[in-house]
Design a protein around this motif. Structure first.
Motif, PDB file in Angstrom:
ATOM      1  N   TYR A 128       2.193  22.515   6.115  1.00 25.87           N
ATOM      2  CA  TYR A 128       1.549  21.032   6.274  1.00 25.87           C
ATOM      3  C   TYR A 128       0.469  20.863   5.324  1.00 25.87           C
ATOM      4  O   TYR A 128       0.380  19.955   4.686  1.00 25.87           O
ATOM      5  CB  TYR A 128       1.316  20.941   7.777  1.00 25.87           C
TER       6      TYR A 128
ATOM      7  N   LEU B 290       0.079  18.434   2.087  1.00 30.84           N
ATOM      8  CA  LEU B 290      -0.956  17.428   2.176  1.00 30.84           C
ATOM      9  C   LEU B 290      -1.884  17.602   0.468  1.00 30.84           C
ATOM     10  O   LEU B 290      -1.970  16.606  -0.041  1.00 30.84           O
ATOM     11  CB  LEU B 290      -2.442  17.776   2.828  1.00 30.84           C
TER      12      LEU B 290
ATOM     13  N   VAL C 127       0.784  16.003  -2.250  1.00 37.64           N
ATOM     14  CA  VAL C 127       0.672  14.750  -2.078  1.00 37.64           C
ATOM     15  C   VAL C 127      -0.593  14.083  -2.724  1.00 37.64           C
ATOM     16  O   VAL C 127      -0.485  13.073  -3.344  1.00 37.64           O
ATOM     17  CB  VAL C 127       0.944  14.148  -0.420  1.00 37.64           C
ATOM     18  N   PHE C 128      -1.798  14.693  -2.377  1.00 40.45           N
ATOM     19  CA  PHE C 128      -3.047  14.427  -2.610  1.00 40.45           C
ATOM     20  C   PHE C 128      -3.122  14.434  -4.104  1.00 40.45           C
ATOM     21  O   PHE C 128      -3.569  13.629  -5.018  1.00 40.45           O
ATOM     22  CB  PHE C 128      -4.176  15.101  -1.972  1.00 40.45           C
TER      23      PHE C 128
ATOM     24  N   ALA D 207      -0.639  14.770  -6.313  1.00 39.48           N
ATOM     25  CA  ALA D 207       0.324  14.066  -6.976  1.00 39.48           C
ATOM     26  C   ALA D 207      -0.122  12.670  -7.374  1.00 39.48           C
ATOM     27  O   ALA D 207       0.180  11.877  -8.429  1.00 39.48           O
ATOM     28  CB  ALA D 207       1.737  14.003  -6.102  1.00 39.48           C
ATOM     29  N   ASP D 208      -0.971  11.935  -6.523  1.00 44.46           N
ATOM     30  CA  ASP D 208      -1.468  10.690  -6.654  1.00 44.46           C
ATOM     31  C   ASP D 208      -2.358  10.712  -8.040  1.00 44.46           C
ATOM     32  O   ASP D 208      -2.703   9.434  -8.554  1.00 44.46           O
ATOM     33  CB  ASP D 208      -2.100  10.190  -5.457  1.00 44.46           C
TER      34      ASP D 208
ATOM     35  N   VAL E 212       0.457  10.077 -11.057  1.00 46.49           N
ATOM     36  CA  VAL E 212       1.681   9.367 -11.188  1.00 46.49           C
ATOM     37  C   VAL E 212       1.083   7.926 -12.168  1.00 46.49           C
ATOM     38  O   VAL E 212      -0.075   7.816 -12.213  1.00 46.49           O
ATOM     39  CB  VAL E 212       1.895   8.421  -9.802  1.00 46.49           C
TER      40      VAL E 212
ATOM     41  N   PHE F 132      -6.507   7.342  -3.101  1.00 50.03           N
ATOM     42  CA  PHE F 132      -7.200   6.475  -2.453  1.00 50.03           C
ATOM     43  C   PHE F 132      -6.421   6.321  -0.959  1.00 50.03           C
ATOM     44  O   PHE F 132      -6.855   6.084   0.284  1.00 50.03           O
ATOM     45  CB  PHE F 132      -7.272   5.099  -2.927  1.00 50.03           C
ATOM     46  N   GLY F 133      -4.992   6.115  -1.050  1.00 49.78           N
ATOM     47  CA  GLY F 133      -4.164   6.073  -0.066  1.00 49.78           C
ATOM     48  C   GLY F 133      -4.605   7.345   1.178  1.00 49.78           C
ATOM     49  O   GLY F 133      -4.652   6.966   2.300  1.00 49.78           O
ATOM     50  N   ALA F 134      -4.568   8.479   0.579  1.00 50.14           N
ATOM     51  CA  ALA F 134      -4.997   9.702   1.512  1.00 50.14           C
ATOM     52  C   ALA F 134      -6.257   9.437   2.083  1.00 50.14           C
ATOM     53  O   ALA F 134      -6.270   9.567   3.311  1.00 50.14           O
ATOM     54  CB  ALA F 134      -4.777  10.913   0.736  1.00 50.14           C
TER      55      ALA F 134
ATOM     56  N   THR G 201       1.272   6.869  -2.890  1.00 47.69           N
ATOM     57  CA  THR G 201       0.362   6.111  -1.864  1.00 47.69           C
ATOM     58  C   THR G 201       0.794   6.253  -0.310  1.00 47.69           C
ATOM     59  O   THR G 201       0.016   6.726   0.429  1.00 47.69           O
ATOM     60  CB  THR G 201       0.201   4.755  -2.342  1.00 47.69           C
TER      61      THR G 201
ATOM     62  N   GLY H  97       0.688   9.734   0.960  1.00 44.25           N
ATOM     63  CA  GLY H  97      -0.648  10.089   1.114  1.00 44.25           C
ATOM     64  C   GLY H  97      -1.266   9.377   2.361  1.00 44.25           C
ATOM     65  O   GLY H  97      -1.743  10.148   3.425  1.00 44.25           O
ATOM     66  N   LEU H  98      -1.175   8.509   2.506  1.00 44.86           N
ATOM     67  CA  LEU H  98      -1.330   7.620   3.709  1.00 44.86           C
ATOM     68  C   LEU H  98      -0.965   8.167   4.783  1.00 44.86           C
ATOM     69  O   LEU H  98      -1.565   8.281   5.959  1.00 44.86           O
ATOM     70  CB  LEU H  98      -1.025   5.956   3.475  1.00 44.86           C
TER      71      LEU H  98
ATOM     72  N   PHE I  74      -1.936  11.862   5.823  1.00 41.91           N
ATOM     73  CA  PHE I  74      -3.364  12.251   6.122  1.00 41.91           C
ATOM     74  C   PHE I  74      -3.734  11.590   7.302  1.00 41.91           C
ATOM     75  O   PHE I  74      -4.702  11.895   8.028  1.00 41.91           O
ATOM     76  CB  PHE I  74      -4.196  11.949   4.928  1.00 41.91           C
TER      77      PHE I  74
END
Lengths: 81, 609
Positions: free
Chosen positions: A20, A24, A27-28, A30-31, A34, A49-51, B454, B457-458, B461
C-alpha cells in the motif's frame, strides 16, 4: 475465496502495508510526470495536489464531523421512542 | 400496427395481474414485464405520442426525446434488476408496489404536460409508500406515515405551482420554465422535495432504511432520479441549484460519517450523489446536463447494487447496525465482492462507472470556471469513498469479528447484484455505452493521464487518512438527529401544547354544560318530582281521600240518618197504629162517650174559661 482469507490474515498485514505504501508513493510521484493539457485553476498546476487534498480533507472530515456529532447531533438510540 | 406503447403502462397494467399467477409462471411473468417495457422504450421513435384531448387540452403521455429515452432505458433496466433480486419474495404486494412505482416513474419521464406529470407523480408517492409499509413493523409504519406526509405536502405545493403556471401562461406543456415568480418557485420546491435537496431531504434518510429488503432497492432508484429528470427538463441553468447541489453533496457526506445503520448511511449518500446531479442542472451547460444525466444513470446502478448488498447482509444476519456486524467476509465473500464493485463505482475509481459520470459534472464546473464548486464537489467524493468505500465495508465485512456466520443470500439475489455490478464495470471500462445515449453530443474523455493521476492520488490518500484515524471513525451505537427532528419532536411538542388548551377548553365546555344544562335539568327534574309527589299526587290522594271520607259519611248518613228516619217513621207508624188500632173499637157507645167527653170539655172550657 482463498484470496480474501489471505488478504484478511493478520500474518500478511505487514506485507500489505508495504504494498500500500509503495502504491501511495508511485501515485504521488506519477502526478509530477503527467502531461497537464489544461490548468483552469491554480491547483491544477500543483503536482500532488489531489493526494494532499484527499488526505487533509479526509482527516479534517473525520475529526470535525465526529466532533460536531458528539457535541450536538448524536443522541441515544431510543431518543425518539 | 400500434404506433407506440407506453412502457409505464405495461408495468402498471401488468402489475394488476400478478395476484392471479402462481409459481414459475408468475416468476417468468414478473421478469417479462420489465423486459417488455424495455423493448417498448427501445422501439419508441422520437416525437410526441399518446396525445389525449381532455378539457380543451392535449395531454401528452409520450414525449419521446433523447432525455426521456435515457431515463426510460435505465428505469426499465433497474425494474428488471430489482425483480430478479426480489424473486424469492412471497408477497405479491411487494411486486405490485414495486412495478406500479417503476411504471409511474416512467409515466413522469414520458409526460409532456404538467397534468399527466402530476398524476404519475402522485402515483409514485403512493405506490412507493407500500414498499415501506410492507416491512410491517412499528418503525416502518411510522416512517411510512412521515414519508407520505412530506410527499403529500410536496405534491400540493407542486400542484399549486402548476395551477399558477397555467393561470400565468395559459398552457400546461412541460418544458423549460421561465422564472415568472411564485409559480416558478412552487414548482421548483415540489421537485426539490422529491430530489431530497436540503432542507427538504429528511424524508429520504428517514424512510429508505425502513423499507423491505426488495422495497428499498426500488426506492433508492426512482424518486430522486425522476426529480433529477424533471429538474433537467424544467430548470436547467437555474444558478440557485449549483449552490443547493454542492451543499447537498457535503450534507450527505457529513451524516454518513456519523451513521451506524447501514442502509441509512447509504441513504445519506443518495442525497450526496444527487447533489452532483442537481449542481449539474444548475450549471446548465450541455456538458453539465450530460454529466447530470450520466451520473443519474450510473448512480441508479451502483446505488441499487449497494442497497442490494446491504439488503443481503440484513436478510442473512438479521442485523442492520455496523456495531452489530463484522467479520462477514468469511462466510459472505461473494456479497462482499459485489458490494465493493458498487462502492468503487460510487467512489469514482478508474474502470468503474462513477469515474466516467461524476467527473463530467466536475469538468463542467471547471469549464464554467466555478472554482469553489470544483473544490467542494471533490471534497464530497473524498467523503463518499471514506464512508461507502472504506468505513461501511470495513466494519461490516472485516473489523472486529461479530461471530455471525451468515451464509450467502439466495442465488436470485446474487444474480440481481451481479447484473448491476456487470453494468457498473461495463460503463466504467467502456464509457461510450453510456455517452452514446446522453441527450447532447459532447466530446468528453475521462481517461486522461492527468485525471487518472489526480483521482488515484485523491482516493489512495483518503485511504491513508482512514487507516491512520481508524479508531476515531469506529461506528457508535447512536442515532444522529436530522431536520426530521422538527416534525418528529415538533409534532410531539405541538400535541403537548395543543393538549393544554384543548384539555382546558374541554374542561370549560364540560363545566359549562354541567352548570348551564345538566345542573338545571337535574334541578328541574327534582322539582318536577317533588311537584308530582307533593302537589299532583297530593291533590289526587286528597281527592281520593275526600271521596272516600264523603262516601263513608254519606254511607253512615244513609245508614243512620236516612234509614233511621225511614225506620223510625215506620216504627212510629207501627207503634202509633197499635194505639190507634185499639182506639178503633168499632163500638158506637165508645165513640159517643168520646164525643160527649169532647163536648163537655169544650163546654167546660167555654163556661169556666
Amino acid at each position: 475465496m482463498n484470496s480474501i482469507n489471505w488478504l484478511a490474515d493478520p500474518r500478511n498485514g505487514r506485507f500489505l502495508k508495504v504494498v500500500y505504501l509503495i502504491a501511495l508513493l508511485v501515485v504521488f510521484a506519477a502526478d509530477f510526470f503527467v502531461h497537464r493539457h489544461h490548468a483552469t485553476f491554480i491547483w491544477d498546476a500543483i503536482p500532488g495536489f489531489g493526494a494532499v487534498y484527499g488526505f487533509v480533507s479526509c482527516v479534517l472530515m473525520i475529526i470535525v464531523f465526529k466532533f460536531v456529532g458528539h457535541v450536538w447531533l448524536m443522541k441515544k438510540e431510543d431518543y425518539y421512542d | 400496427m400500434i404506433e407506440w406503447v407506453h412502457p409505464g403502462v405495461i408495468l402498471i397494467l401488468g402489475a394488476l395481474l400478478i395476484p392471479f399467477l402462481k409459481g414459475r409462471i408468475k416468476q417468468l411473468y414478473l421478469l417479462a414485464l420489465p423486459v417488455a417495457a424495455f423493448i417498448a422504450v427501445v422501439s419508441a421513435s422520437q416525437g410526441v405520442h399518446g396525445v389525449v384531448h381532455f378539457l380543451n387540452h392535449g395531454l401528452v403521455f409520450g414525449r419521446v426525446d433523447r432525455l426521456s429515452l435515457v431515463f426510460g432505458y435505465i428505469f426499465t433496466i433497474m425494474a428488471f434488476i430489482g425483480i430478479v433480486y426480489g424473486l424469492h419474495v412471497k408477497r405479491d404486494g411487494e411486486y405490485m408496489a414495486g412495478l406500479l412505482y417503476a411504471g409511474s416513474s416512467l409515466g413522469v419521464v414520458f409526460a409532456g404536460d404538467f397534468f399527466t406529470l402530476f398524476v404519475f407523480w402522485e402515483g409514485m408517492a403512493f405506490s412507493s409508500l407500500f414498499l415501506i409499509w410492507l416491512k410491517g413493523d412499528k418503525a416502518s409504519d411510522a416512517a411510512g406515515f412521515r414519508y407520505v406526509m412530506v410527499h403529500t405536502v410536496g405534491g400540493v405545493v407542486l400542484l399549486g405551482g402548476i395551477i399558477l403556471y397555467y393561470i400565468n401562461t395559459g398552457g400546461i406543456g412541460f418544458n423549460a420554465i421561465e422564472n415568472s415568480g411564485l409559480a416558478f418557485y412552487m414548482i421548483l420546491i415540489g421537485f426539490l422535495v422529491n430530489a431530497a435537496v436540503p432542507p427538504f431531504h429528511a424524508w429520504l434518510a428517514d424512510a429508505y432504511p425502513e423499507g423491505t429488503i426488495m422495497g428499498s432497492v426500488f426506492l433508492c432508484a426512482f424518486t430522486t432520479k425522476t426529480a433529477v429528470y424533471v429538474l433537467l427538463r424544467g430548470f436547467a441553468g437555474t444558478e440557485l441549484l449549483i449552490w443547493m447541489g454542492v451543499i447537498m453533496t457535503l450534507y450527505g457526506v457529513f451524516y454518513a460519517v456519523l451513521e451506524n445503520d447501514v442502509r441509512k448511511l447509504l441513504s445519506y449518500h443518495i442525497i450526496s450523489q444527487v447533489g452532483y446531479m442537481v449542481a449539474g442542472v444548475g450549471i446548465g451547460t450541455e456538458m453539465a446536463l450530460n454529466g447530470a444525466t450520466a451520473h443519474a444513470f450510473a448512480h441508479i446502478l451502483y446505488k441499487a447494487l449497494l442497497f442490494m448488498g446491504m439488503g443481503s447482509v440484513i436478510l442473512m444476519t438479521g442485523k442492520r447496525k455496523l456495531t452489530d456486524l463484522g467479520g462477514l467476509y468469511k462466510t459472505m465473500p461473494i456479497t462482499m465482492i459485489l458490494y465493493m464493485i458498487g462502492a468503487l463505482s460510487i467512489s469514482a475509481f478508474p474502470l468503474f462507472s462513477g469515474f466516467v459520470s461524476k467527473s463530467m459534472v466536475i469538468s463542467a464546473a471547471e469549464e464554467s470556471h466555478i472554482g469553489w464548486a470544483v473544490l467542494l464537489l471533490t471534497l464530497a467524493s473524498v467523503g463518499t469513498f471514506l464512508s461507502v468505500g472504506l468505513k461501511l465495508p470495513y466494519y461490516a465485512f472485516f473489523g472486529k469479528d461479530s461471530g455471525i456466520r451468515a451464509e450467502e443470500p439466495p442465488v436470485n439475489m446474487l444474480i440481481g447484484m451481479g447484473l448491476a455490478a456487470f453494468l457498473c464495470v461495463a460503463i466504467g471500462v467502456y464509457p461510450s455505452l453510456l455517452y452514446d445515449v446522453l441527450p447532447f453530443h459532447v466530446e468528453y474523455h475521462p481517461y486522461t493521464a492527468q485525471h487518472l493521476a489526480t483521482a488515484l492520488g485523491l482516493l489512495l490518500f483518503t485511504g491513508l487518512g482512514f487507516f491512520l484515524l481508524l479508531k476515531r471513525l469506529t461506528p457508535e451505537p447512536a442515532i444522529t438527529t436530522d431536520l426530521d427532528w422538527f416534525y418528529r419532536m415538533g409534532g410531539r411538542l405541538f400535541l403537548r401544547l395543543a393538549n393544554r388548551p384543548i384539555a382546558a377548553a374541554d374542561g370549560f365546555v364540560g363545566e359549562l354544560y354541567n352548570n348551564m344544562i345538566l345542573g338545571p335539568a337535574k334541578r328541574m327534574a327534582c322539582f318536577c318530582y317533588v311537584f308530582d309527589i307533593g302537589v299532583i299526587d297530593g291533590i289526587v290522594n286528597l281527592t281520593a281521600w275526600l271521596t272516600t271520607a264523603a262516601a263513608w259519611l254519606s254511607h253512615k248518613f244513609d245508614i243512620y240518618v236516612v234509614d233511621g228516619i225511614v225506620n223510625s217513621a215506620a216504627t212510629l207508624t207501627s207503634c202509633s197504629s197499635g194505639v190507634w188500632r185499639r182506639m178503633q173499637t168499632g163500638y158506637l157507645q165508645n165513640y159517643a162517650l168520646v164525643f160527649i167527653l169532647g163536648v163537655l170539655i169544650i163546654a167546660g172550657s167555654i163556661l169556666f174559661g
